[in-house]
Design an enzyme around this catalytic site. Structure first.
Site: not given
Lengths: 422, 82
Positions: A174, A314, A325, A344, A349, A408
């Site tokens: 991502c 993010h 975050e 998002k 996403h 990831f």
């Protein structure tokens, strides 16, 4: 901090393009982001019976026919079709393709392409595995490999436009879209390219991918109310909403852009890249890697945290990401955290495309002086007390924006985008 | 099976896969030169014919298939052998 401000060639943005659940181009996507409404809806392209997650943020009514001939479209996976269309918009804005005027004459051996994807042409792969199992080995399409390979989008963009500099795709899940922009920044700074077509594309709303993301507990299961499912930083968030789409930026050496009289939208001034080395999917709860990443990007841009006008986080809407975050941002910015959004909530996403789409939205927000609100954010429980933009867009002064992307694998990427004139 | 039926099937496969106008096609139409079809596209065309006629045609047999007429001949020979 490990990065000194770069003294190399400055890198500007001369075009942006996006195809997302929130719009067929970059301006439409930004307008929908400002409205702060989710675009998630029940999946309409396959039978979701028995699936734990039956909704996603989809690109509906996608029509690539203005860019891709019907005959070619049969041979190009949806992920690359999205990427090609986003690239066309960005290159047209930059004056390097299509449009009414003849494309600018530039040295195409000095143009690079880095458009990445989290999982590549998985729609085609999944179809062809079914073909092999149900109809036999010799029914498998000879086009499977060129349609599924992770570098297909970069190769196809180079092929379409005759760009003969380096072309590759990278893979940081991502963070891929953001890392492609960072890698493009480095290519121009090092003198390897004058122009880089950078970004990401994703089309992974497939039965198996949806089942797999659901099985690992990453997705929201709010099937009864998809529009409320993507709620970054909200107390009631329960996972991310799978999206699809593409974002592409035309990065260009500032001197090269000036020489040909290109319109400059802004500057990519800084890039940070770190790895958590903590867990293959879970973020480090202390956010150490994310902190270092944001600090690298700011130092690379020669900025201090107080210079940042807003952050496009993010902010996936998963319990783990948003908490880590937020804590990381509080460590970077202290008590004076700038207005922060996660788009998002609107787009879902976009996996490998997300970093590029959000870099575009961050730049457009910085240019407009208006930060989109976080959709569905009612009450937050994240640590760090960051300044989240709620309900309505927030007006800000023209200032640099920070865009975070985490993937990831523990991959962290941060970009600093400066609107022209700030 | 009449040869015209086989030819018609080849035309239909070309129309569907190569997105060409049926009126432009003839026995002598060259896949590579007239239709700009590469080897992957030819494999796709033949796969569709295999499906339609329930045949298995080895890849090696495609080496000599340059035209629509040759593709029809290939299908006809496999039908005769089946």
């Amino acid at each position: 901090m490990t990065v000194a401000p770069s003294t190399a060639r400055r890198v500007v943005v001369t075009g942006v393009g996006a195809v997302t659940p929130a719009g067929a181009d970059a301006p439409a996507t930004f307008a929908t982001a400002l409205a702060g409404r989710s675009t998630a809806s029940p999946i309409g392209t396959w039978d979701t019976e028995g699936h734990p997650v039956r909704f996603a943020a989809q690109v509906t009514d996608f029509d690539p026919s203005g860019v891709i001939e019907p005959r070619e479209a049969r041979r190009i996976d949806r992920v690359s079709q999205l990427g090609l269309v986003a690239a066309e918009e960005a290159l047209t804005q930059a004056g390097l393709a299509g449009g009414d005027a003849a494309p600018a004459a530039i040295d195409r051996t000095r143009v690079a392409v880095i458009v990445s994807s989290g999982v590549g042409g998985i729609l085609t792969l999944e179809d062809q595995i079914t073909v092999r199992v149900t109809r036999g080995v010799d029914r498998v399409s000879p086009l499977l490999i060129p349609m599924m390979m992770a570098n297909a989008t970069s190769g196809l963009i180079a092929l379409r436009h005759g760009f003969r500099g380096t072309a590759f795709s990278l893979a940081t899940a991502c963070a891929s879209g953001a890392d492609g922009i960072g890698a493009g920044l480095d290519l121009i700074r090092s003198g390897r390219a004058d122009v880089v077509v950078a970004g990401g594309a994703e089309a992974a709303i497939t039965p198996t991918a949806m089942a797999a993301f659901a099985r690992m507990g990453a997705l929201s299961t709010r099937n009864d109310d998809p529009g409320a499912a993507s709620r970054p930083f909200d107390r009631d968030r329960d996972g991310f909403v799978m999206g699809e789409g593409a974002g592409v930026l035309v990065l260009e050496a500032a001197d090269h852009a000036a020489e040909r009289g290109a319109t400059v939208l802004g500057e990519v001034a800084g890039y940070g890249s770190t790895c958590d080395a903590h867990h293959i999917t879970a973020p480090d709860p202390d956010g150490a890697g994310a902190v270092a990443c944001m600090q690298q990007a700011l130092a690379d841009a020669g900025l201090v945290p107080g210079d940042v006008g807003h952050v496009n986080a993010h902010g996936t809407s998963t319990p783990l990401n948003d908490a880590a975050e937020s804590l990381a941002m509080a460590k970077v910015f202290g008590a004076d955290a700038p207005p922060t959004t996660s788009t998002k909530g609107v787009t879902g996403h976009l996996i490998g495309a997300t970093g590029a789409v959000e870099a575009i939205l961050a730049l457009l927000a910085a240019r407009a002086g208006t930060v989109p609100p976080v959709a569905n954010l009612v009450e937050t429980d994240v640590p760090g007390e960051i300044d989240l933009v709620r309900a309505e867009p927030r007006s800000i002064a023209a200032a640099p924006a920070l865009s975070n992307s985490f993937g990831f694998g523990g991959h962290n990427a941060s970009l600093v985008l400066v609107p022209d004139g700030a | 099976m009449e040869r015209t039926d086989i030819l018609d099937a080849v035309y239909d496969a070309c129309v569907e896969i190569l997105k060409v106008d049926k009126a432009e096609l003839g026995e002598g139409t060259s896949f590579a030169e007239d239709l700009d079809a590469d080897s992957l596209a030819l494999v796709e065309v033949v796969m569709q014919l295999e499906e339609q006629f329930d045949l298995r045609i080895p890849e090696d047999d495609l080496d000599d298939v340059a035209t629509i007429g040759a593709a029809a001949d290939l299908v006809a020979s496999h039908l005769a052998a089946a």
